[in-house]
Design a protein around this motif. Structure first.
Motif, mmCIF file in Angstrom:
data_model
loop_
_atom_site.group_PDB
_atom_site.id
_atom_site.type_symbol
_atom_site.label_atom_id
_atom_site.label_comp_id
_atom_site.label_asym_id
_atom_site.label_seq_id
_atom_site.Cartn_x
_atom_site.Cartn_y
_atom_site.Cartn_z
ATOM 1 N N UNK A 32 0.853 -1.184 0.000
ATOM 2 C CA UNK A 32 0.000 0.000 0.000
ATOM 3 C C UNK A 32 0.886 1.231 0.000
ATOM 4 N N UNK A 34 1.075 5.539 -0.368
ATOM 5 C CA UNK A 34 0.334 6.769 -0.214
ATOM 6 C C UNK A 34 1.220 7.986 -0.377
ATOM 7 N N UNK A 36 1.108 11.991 0.952
ATOM 8 C CA UNK A 36 0.464 12.998 1.782
ATOM 9 C C UNK A 36 1.052 14.359 1.443
ATOM 10 N N UNK A 46 -4.136 13.289 3.087
ATOM 11 C CA UNK A 46 -3.965 12.278 2.058
ATOM 12 C C UNK A 46 -4.221 12.865 0.685
ATOM 13 N N UNK A 49 -3.554 7.447 -3.139
ATOM 14 C CA UNK A 49 -3.504 6.165 -2.450
ATOM 15 C C UNK A 49 -3.550 5.075 -3.513
ATOM 16 N N UNK A 51 -2.671 0.778 -4.489
ATOM 17 C CA UNK A 51 -2.421 -0.570 -3.997
ATOM 18 C C UNK A 51 -1.616 -1.322 -5.046
ATOM 19 N N UNK A 56 -1.990 5.647 -11.004
ATOM 20 C CA UNK A 56 -3.295 6.174 -10.622
ATOM 21 C C UNK A 56 -3.295 7.666 -10.859
ATOM 22 N N UNK A 94 0.551 -5.224 3.911
ATOM 23 C CA UNK A 94 -0.786 -5.746 4.159
ATOM 24 C C UNK A 94 -0.776 -6.993 5.013
ATOM 25 N N UNK A 97 -1.185 -6.542 9.788
ATOM 26 C CA UNK A 97 -2.348 -5.681 9.957
ATOM 27 C C UNK A 97 -2.186 -4.613 11.009
ATOM 28 N N UNK A 101 1.939 2.780 9.264
ATOM 29 C CA UNK A 101 2.592 3.256 8.047
ATOM 30 C C UNK A 101 4.045 3.630 8.301
#
Lengths: 113, 120
Positions: A32, A34, A36, A46, A49, A51, A56, A94, A97, A101
């Motif tokens: 994952x 990201x 910011x 954010x 984002x 995956x 994107x 992932x 859990x 971050x």
């Protein structure tokens, strides 16, 4: 070696330029990714984002992930003075859990009018 | 919708004093986090919580304690403040992963606007 490396800048560009911001990482388990944005005296917010691998796009912003190279990028098209901020990359695994971050140190960007 | 609210926004302490920073979120998030941000160091995780009544140490936990008595609140305590704890403190929250054994999206963290703490 830090898990996530990010050039701190500062990076200064003229208005309208294309900006490229990058991070490299060492943990191949990261899935994952990201980006910011943090304005002065504010908390990070954010921006993008993604995956796993791929691109994107969201308006003027494009995030790219190349897992084979352990390299992520954020492109800003037609940069504006309002884009002046610090940009932090962040990523996580992932499979863990409860693992929070992992952040890069941030790149400070200035867009000059 | 306030999101993540941090109290106070600014504070000056003397060495040895104690204080508590409050973080409140109204998004019903399970996870909450405390970070400190220093020039050239980026965001460093102090403590975090994966649910009411549970806490865990992060990267730089020494000198800090935390409590999560209510789901919406996460408190960060400094029992005996030191000049090295001068920093900007950020609280964040996020949803819990859903579904054991199922590939699920990790929800990104939402941040407050920080508490600027100076210790003289």
């Amino acid at each position: 070696q830090k898990e996530v490396e990010q050039d701190p800048g500062p990076l200064s560009v003229p208005e309208g330029a294309i900006v490229s911001l990058n991070c490299t990482y060492s943990n191949s388990a990261f899935q994952y990714f990201m980006w910011y944005r943090q304005y002065s005296r504010k908390g990070p917010e954010l921006l993008m984002y993604t995956y796993s691998s791929g691109n994107k796009e969201d308006g003027r912003f494009t995030a790219q992930v190349d897992k084979s190279s352990k390299y992520i990028s954020l492109f800003i098209r037609d940069s504006q003075p309002s884009d002046s901020a610090t940009y932090l990359c962040a990523m996580s695994d992932r499979l863990s859990g409860n693992t929070p971050l992992v952040f890069g140190k941030g790149t400070r960007l200035s867009v000059i009018a | 919708n306030a999101g993540v609210t941090q109290t106070p926004k600014f504070r000056v302490l003397k060495t040895g004093q104690s204080m508590t920073l409050l973080c409140a979120q109204d998004m019903n998030h399970e996870y909450m986090y405390w970070y400190r941000q220093d020039p050239g160091m980026g965001l460093r995780l102090i403590h975090y919580s994966v649910g009411e009544g549970t806490t865990a140490k992060g990267e730089v936990p020494d000198g800090y304690n935390v409590s999560r008595l209510k789901k919406q609140n996460f408190l960060l305590g400094l029992e005996s403040a030191a000049p090295s704890q001068t920093s900007v403190y950020f609280c964040a929250s996020s949803y819990k992963l859903t579904g054991q054994g199922i590939v699920s999206r990790r929800q990104p963290q939402h941040f407050g606007d920080g508490t600027r703490l100076s210790i003289l």
